[in-house]
Design a protein around this motif. Sequence first.
Motif, PDB file in Angstrom:
ATOM      1  N   VAL A 432      -0.832  -3.416  -9.420  1.00  0.00           N
ATOM      2  CA  VAL A 432      -0.809  -1.314  -9.686  1.00  0.00           C
ATOM      3  C   VAL A 432      -1.688  -2.172 -11.156  1.00  0.00           C
ATOM      4  N   ARG A 433      -3.222  -1.855 -10.823  1.00  0.00           N
ATOM      5  CA  ARG A 433      -4.873  -2.326 -11.713  1.00  0.00           C
ATOM      6  C   ARG A 433      -4.998  -0.423 -12.178  1.00  0.00           C
ATOM      7  N   ASN A 434      -5.265  -0.374 -13.551  1.00  0.00           N
ATOM      8  CA  ASN A 434      -6.410   1.253 -13.022  1.00  0.00           C
ATOM      9  C   ASN A 434      -5.537   2.351 -12.204  1.00  0.00           C
ATOM     10  N   ALA A 435      -3.945   2.566 -12.460  1.00  0.00           N
ATOM     11  CA  ALA A 435      -3.652   3.613 -12.363  1.00  0.00           C
ATOM     12  C   ALA A 435      -3.059   3.516 -13.046  1.00  0.00           C
ATOM     13  N   PRO A 436      -2.905   3.852 -14.309  1.00  0.00           N
ATOM     14  CA  PRO A 436      -1.730   3.842 -15.563  1.00  0.00           C
ATOM     15  C   PRO A 436      -0.770   5.692 -15.012  1.00  0.00           C
ATOM     16  N   ASP A 437      -0.846   6.115 -14.108  1.00  0.00           N
ATOM     17  CA  ASP A 437      -0.081   7.437 -14.583  1.00  0.00           C
ATOM     18  C   ASP A 437       0.910   7.361 -13.270  1.00  0.00           C
ATOM     19  N   ALA A 438       0.644   6.075 -12.323  1.00  0.00           N
ATOM     20  CA  ALA A 438       1.497   6.101 -11.382  1.00  0.00           C
ATOM     21  C   ALA A 438       2.889   6.287 -10.897  1.00  0.00           C
ATOM     22  N   LYS A 439       3.255   7.625 -10.396  1.00  0.00           N
ATOM     23  CA  LYS A 439       4.785   7.314 -10.238  1.00  0.00           C
ATOM     24  C   LYS A 439       5.818   7.056  -9.148  1.00  0.00           C
ATOM     25  N   PHE A 440       6.180   6.184  -9.338  1.00  0.00           N
ATOM     26  CA  PHE A 440       6.928   5.346  -8.501  1.00  0.00           C
ATOM     27  C   PHE A 440       8.967   6.232  -9.176  1.00  0.00           C
ATOM     28  N   GLU A 441       9.102   6.242  -7.684  1.00  0.00           N
ATOM     29  CA  GLU A 441      10.421   7.454  -7.693  1.00  0.00           C
ATOM     30  C   GLU A 441      10.819   6.453  -6.476  1.00  0.00           C
ATOM     31  N   ASN A 442      12.586   6.162  -6.969  1.00  0.00           N
ATOM     32  CA  ASN A 442      13.175   5.610  -5.600  1.00  0.00           C
ATOM     33  C   ASN A 442      12.478   4.521  -4.669  1.00  0.00           C
ATOM     34  N   VAL A 443      11.738   3.823  -4.716  1.00  0.00           N
ATOM     35  CA  VAL A 443      10.787   2.912  -4.699  1.00  0.00           C
ATOM     36  C   VAL A 443      11.621   1.244  -4.165  1.00  0.00           C
ATOM     37  N   ILE A 444      12.231   0.812  -3.633  1.00  0.00           N
ATOM     38  CA  ILE A 444      12.251  -0.362  -3.555  1.00  0.00           C
ATOM     39  C   ILE A 444      11.890  -1.648  -2.486  1.00  0.00           C
ATOM     40  N   ILE A 445      11.769  -2.765  -4.156  1.00  0.00           N
ATOM     41  CA  ILE A 445      10.464  -3.311  -3.027  1.00  0.00           C
ATOM     42  C   ILE A 445      11.755  -4.146  -3.296  1.00  0.00           C
ATOM     43  N   GLU A 446      11.747  -5.484  -1.845  1.00  0.00           N
ATOM     44  CA  GLU A 446      12.628  -6.576  -2.075  1.00  0.00           C
ATOM     45  C   GLU A 446      11.540  -7.780  -1.833  1.00  0.00           C
ATOM     46  N   GLY A 447      12.423  -8.793  -1.915  1.00  0.00           N
ATOM     47  CA  GLY A 447      11.518 -10.316  -1.254  1.00  0.00           C
ATOM     48  C   GLY A 447      10.848 -11.045  -2.648  1.00  0.00           C
ATOM     49  N   PRO A 448       9.758 -10.803  -3.482  1.00  0.00           N
ATOM     50  CA  PRO A 448       9.009 -11.460  -4.606  1.00  0.00           C
ATOM     51  C   PRO A 448      10.049 -11.271  -5.603  1.00  0.00           C
ATOM     52  N   LYS A 449       9.567 -12.435  -6.497  1.00  0.00           N
ATOM     53  CA  LYS A 449      10.763 -12.681  -7.750  1.00  0.00           C
ATOM     54  C   LYS A 449      10.095 -10.967  -8.958  1.00  0.00           C
ATOM     55  N   GLU A 450       9.050 -10.643  -8.743  1.00  0.00           N
ATOM     56  CA  GLU A 450       8.725  -9.734  -9.724  1.00  0.00           C
ATOM     57  C   GLU A 450       8.696  -8.696  -8.584  1.00  0.00           C
ATOM     58  N   THR A 451       8.586  -7.422  -9.029  1.00  0.00           N
ATOM     59  CA  THR A 451       8.700  -6.162  -7.896  1.00  0.00           C
ATOM     60  C   THR A 451       7.305  -6.368  -8.283  1.00  0.00           C
ATOM     61  N   PHE A 452       6.835  -5.629  -9.482  1.00  0.00           N
ATOM     62  CA  PHE A 452       5.498  -5.220 -10.008  1.00  0.00           C
ATOM     63  C   PHE A 452       4.943  -5.399 -11.045  1.00  0.00           C
ATOM     64  N   ILE A 453       3.220  -5.986 -10.618  1.00  0.00           N
ATOM     65  CA  ILE A 453       2.568  -6.812 -11.532  1.00  0.00           C
ATOM     66  C   ILE A 453       1.728  -5.450 -11.656  1.00  0.00           C
ATOM     67  N   TYR A 454       1.708  -4.593 -13.183  1.00  0.00           N
ATOM     68  CA  TYR A 454       0.659  -3.556 -13.570  1.00  0.00           C
ATOM     69  C   TYR A 454      -0.090  -4.596 -14.250  1.00  0.00           C
ATOM     70  N   GLU A 455      -1.548  -4.033 -14.349  1.00  0.00           N
ATOM     71  CA  GLU A 455      -3.056  -5.226 -14.969  1.00  0.00           C
ATOM     72  C   GLU A 455      -3.313  -3.527 -15.227  1.00  0.00           C
TER      73      GLU A 455
END
Length: 455
Positions: A432-455
């Motif tokens: 996620v880059r240049n989307a500062p107010d993005a809302k994630f609710e009950n979002v499940i990410i399986e697999g990567p060591k880091e679920t989200f990368i915010y830039e």
Amino acid sequence: MRITMMEINLKDFGGKNNGTFDNTNSFKKAFDKLAKNGGGKLVVDAGTWKTGPIDLVDNTTLEIKEGAELSFITDPNVYTPVFTRWEGVECYAMHSLIRADGCKNITVTGKGTINGNGNDWWGILKAKKAVGQSKPMASYELALAKLNPDYENQPGGGGGRNIQFLRPCLVELKNCQHVVFEGVQLKNSPFWTVHPLYTDDLILRDLHIENPYSAPNTDGIDVDSCTNVQILNCYVSVGDDGICLKSGSGADGIRVNKPTVNVTIKDCKVRFAHGGIVFGSETAAGIQHVLAENCDVSGTDRGIRIKSRRGRGGDLYDITLKNLLMDDTLCPIAMNMYYKCGITDTKSPLFSLDKQPVTSETPRIHDVKIIGCKGKNCKASAGFIVGLPEMPIDNLEIRDCHFTTDETSNCSPMESDMFYGLPEVTVKSFRVRNAPDAKFENVIIEGPKETFIYE
């Protein structure tokens, strides 16, 4: 109201279904007859009907019976120039194989097949690229170049504008009203397959669209500056984007100023495409009030794909994408404001990480909801959302979604979409880059060591 004043058969106008006779004039005579009578139905029986371009007329139905195939001639000289929009810019291009211009109350129906015999067209393009052709050379290219004197300054998506090999769509519906296109199979398109342009009140239903994955620029459905469109229970397997919404490119699209508005996409399947449900990259006049739901876009490169860049323009908003199945993609959700196709200069300011001046050609994406979507075996990443520093993506809501990455895949996260200028990442996280107010609710990410990368 659909008007059926008379019913005629192509055989009554000298048509022959032996696969070798040229039925171009038979189709013209038949539609001229219907036009003089105020409308009616043309029936095409089983068999292979070789033909050149077909022009539809008001208040008519074209019924292609089961077992019938319209097999189109592949000589580019047959498809003489018409004024249209090609890759987002108004210009002259080759006459589409089936075309309706300014028509009302038309229906194409039946269980037959429309075959563009695209292999010949793709082969011509491949040969031109193989010898490094960089300008118009063939007679049909030189004719288009003369009609499009400013073509070198027109933007494109890489389809061949620089050499004016402006291949025809399989079907184009331009400036039409009250259109139903249903039931038929469309295959092997030379270029985009179904291209509604400046059309209002359109139903695309139960279509089966199939082009090889390797076939260049063979989008399935490209809804271009249209209003009140329904795309229902269609199957699309193609060599570019599957079901795509557009509204013109850059300055020319802003000049025309016809947005795509009020589109519903339901119960569709898309396979082997660059994107399943797609917006852009021609976004200049905007795309608004869109609902896509209950679709299966598994096996595409990107399930949901929203793409634009500086210079393309447009306001994209009130978009709802819900209950989409997106297994075995590269990336299930890609929202990309650094889209690269059609540009060769990787250092262009179009791809700068720094804020650029906001102009009428700065695209904007906002008020997007993605709800109840699922994707397993995502090969490149769990998601990719990248806005512009001067125009962040805002009011983005993603909820009740579940994505699993394939950590054994050799696909890089940098393959999540097609872009230039972004820093490299090496984990398959939801970026996620240049989307500062993005809302994630009950979002499940399986697999990567880091679920989200915010830039």
